[in-house]
Write an enzyme that holds these catalytic residues in place. Sequence first.
Site, PDB file in Angstrom:
ATOM      1  N   CYS A 128      -4.678   2.333  -9.940  1.00  0.00           N
ATOM      2  CA  CYS A 128      -4.001   0.541  -8.786  1.00  0.00           C
ATOM      3  C   CYS A 128      -5.467  -0.163  -8.815  1.00  0.00           C
ATOM      4  O   CYS A 128      -6.673   0.595  -9.362  1.00  0.00           O
ATOM      5  CB  CYS A 128      -4.266   1.544  -7.537  1.00  0.00           C
ATOM      6  SG  CYS A 128      -4.483  -0.325  -6.740  1.00  0.00           S
ATOM      7  N   CYS A 177      -7.146   4.754  -5.631  1.00  0.00           N
ATOM      8  CA  CYS A 177      -5.835   5.230  -6.487  1.00  0.00           C
ATOM      9  C   CYS A 177      -6.958   5.019  -7.846  1.00  0.00           C
ATOM     10  O   CYS A 177      -6.651   3.715  -7.935  1.00  0.00           O
ATOM     11  CB  CYS A 177      -4.678   4.718  -5.358  1.00  0.00           C
ATOM     12  SG  CYS A 177      -5.012   4.763  -4.044  1.00  0.00           S
TER      13      CYS A 177
HETATM   14  N1  SAH Z   1      -3.456   0.293   0.059  1.00  0.00           N
HETATM   15  C1  SAH Z   1      -1.752   1.085   0.761  1.00  0.00           C
HETATM   16  C2  SAH Z   1      -0.990  -0.430   0.514  1.00  0.00           C
HETATM   17  C3  SAH Z   1      -1.106  -1.212  -0.902  1.00  0.00           C
HETATM   18  S1  SAH Z   1      -0.822  -0.446  -2.860  1.00  0.00           S
HETATM   19  C4  SAH Z   1      -1.213   1.826   0.480  1.00  0.00           C
HETATM   20  O1  SAH Z   1      -2.002   2.622  -0.458  1.00  0.00           O
HETATM   21  O2  SAH Z   1       0.140   1.970   0.116  1.00  0.00           O
HETATM   22  C5  SAH Z   1       1.441  -0.558  -2.492  1.00  0.00           C
HETATM   23  C6  SAH Z   1       2.218   0.540  -2.840  1.00  0.00           C
HETATM   24  O3  SAH Z   1       1.346  -0.126  -4.506  1.00  0.00           O
HETATM   25  C7  SAH Z   1       0.570   1.438  -2.915  1.00  0.00           C
HETATM   26  O4  SAH Z   1       2.628   2.403  -2.895  1.00  0.00           O
HETATM   27  C8  SAH Z   1       0.249   1.827  -4.409  1.00  0.00           C
HETATM   28  O5  SAH Z   1       0.420   3.172  -4.245  1.00  0.00           O
HETATM   29  C9  SAH Z   1       1.364   1.519  -5.353  1.00  0.00           C
HETATM   30  N2  SAH Z   1       0.247   1.155  -6.308  1.00  0.00           N
HETATM   31  C10 SAH Z   1      -0.766   0.566  -6.760  1.00  0.00           C
HETATM   32  N3  SAH Z   1      -1.070   0.834  -8.124  1.00  0.00           N
HETATM   33  C11 SAH Z   1       0.449   0.392  -8.801  1.00  0.00           C
HETATM   34  C12 SAH Z   1       0.357   1.262 -10.213  1.00  0.00           C
HETATM   35  N4  SAH Z   1      -0.203   0.211 -10.975  1.00  0.00           N
HETATM   36  N5  SAH Z   1       2.092   0.774 -10.533  1.00  0.00           N
HETATM   37  C13 SAH Z   1       2.681   1.122  -9.748  1.00  0.00           C
HETATM   38  N6  SAH Z   1       2.293   1.011  -8.155  1.00  0.00           N
HETATM   39  C14 SAH Z   1       1.488   0.921  -7.579  1.00  0.00           C
END
Ligand code: SAH
Length: 344
Positions: A118, A115
């Site tokens: 992330c 993603c």
């Molecule tokens: N892999 C799983 C769980 C971990 S991430 C998932 O994708 O749901 C947990 C949440 O944080 C997810 O909704 C992800 O998209 C979000 N997330 C990741 N990086 C982020 C960021 N920089 N700011 C806000 N949300 C973020």
Amino acid sequence: MKDIKSLKIDELKAELGAMGEKAFRAGQIYKWLHVKLVSSFDEMTDLSAGLREKLGAEFVITDLKQLEVQVSKDDGTRKYLFELGDGNTVESVLMRYHHGNSVCISSQVGCRMGCRFCASTIGGCVRSLEPSEMLDQIYKITRDTGERVSNVVIMGMGEPMDNFDNVCRFLSMISDENGLNISQRNLTVSTCGLVPEIRKLADLHLGITLAISLHAGTDEKRQRLMPIALKYSLDELMDACSYYFRETGRRLTFEYSLIAGVNDTPQDADEIAHLASKVHAHVNLIPVNPVTETGFTPTSGKDTNAFKAALEKRGVTATVRREMGRDIDGACGQLRKRRMAPAE
Ligand code: SAH
């Protein structure tokens, strides 16, 4: 050596039976590991020295080393960096809410989902965590604070549905009445949208909450933010969500990170409202957490509230997730990353 903390109580009974021991010993040992949270056989004082030695020769008790804890002065949020047995590191966060203590745990070392916003995925996925290593994050925090954990969210590093069997075993053990006995209603699994695994999870008929990281309301836009969208279309994802709701009766949550100028227009809100109504999902809004490498900036508070209002106008319930621990490394994976590249 076998990982004793990843064994369910029935499996432990079978193991003890095979060692020529009485089955009730399994209950004692399980309690030491999962209620009293000890980390050595020597602490199991109601077992004979002989049995403790036998266990030590057969099994290992996993443990985490607490490398770092950052405490927020604003709200008491505690962010932990733990070292696993093999030297890898993971993060966990304790958040204190009015309704109780919530712990956010990691399910993998790193992540391979890619993603764009992330921090956890930047170095790829090193490995998946064992059930014991997920339990340990909660056990360590319980011991560190002396407070009961009432909620668990699998929203730390990693994609839980990419570690399906271990995550399901973890869910079963953390809600086991012989262990910490955290109600399944208080467990949340978050996924970027692995469709076959969502269906497999639905078939288990658990009482947990499933959160879907949506972040965009069209395939085209979602594909630009989340590579998983190239594999599964929104249609396929929504079908899996409907199936989950039908099978479990549990309402889903959509996670939606608002990124300024990327996914926060009124049209985006319209698209999300449409999808959420279709599958009866609740929407959780969170201004994106800035990560140096991504270049994304969060939507303003005013625009976030407008987005929420637009969803509500369409009959969709939405909450803006309160940002916890804003004064400590906020976003997932940032603490670990800083530690790995201290010169940054
Ligand atoms: N892999 C799983 C769980 C971990 S991430 C998932 O994708 O749901 C947990 C949440 O944080 C997810 O909704 C992800 O998209 C979000 N997330 C990741 N990086 C982020 C960021 N920089 N700011 C806000 N949300 C973020």
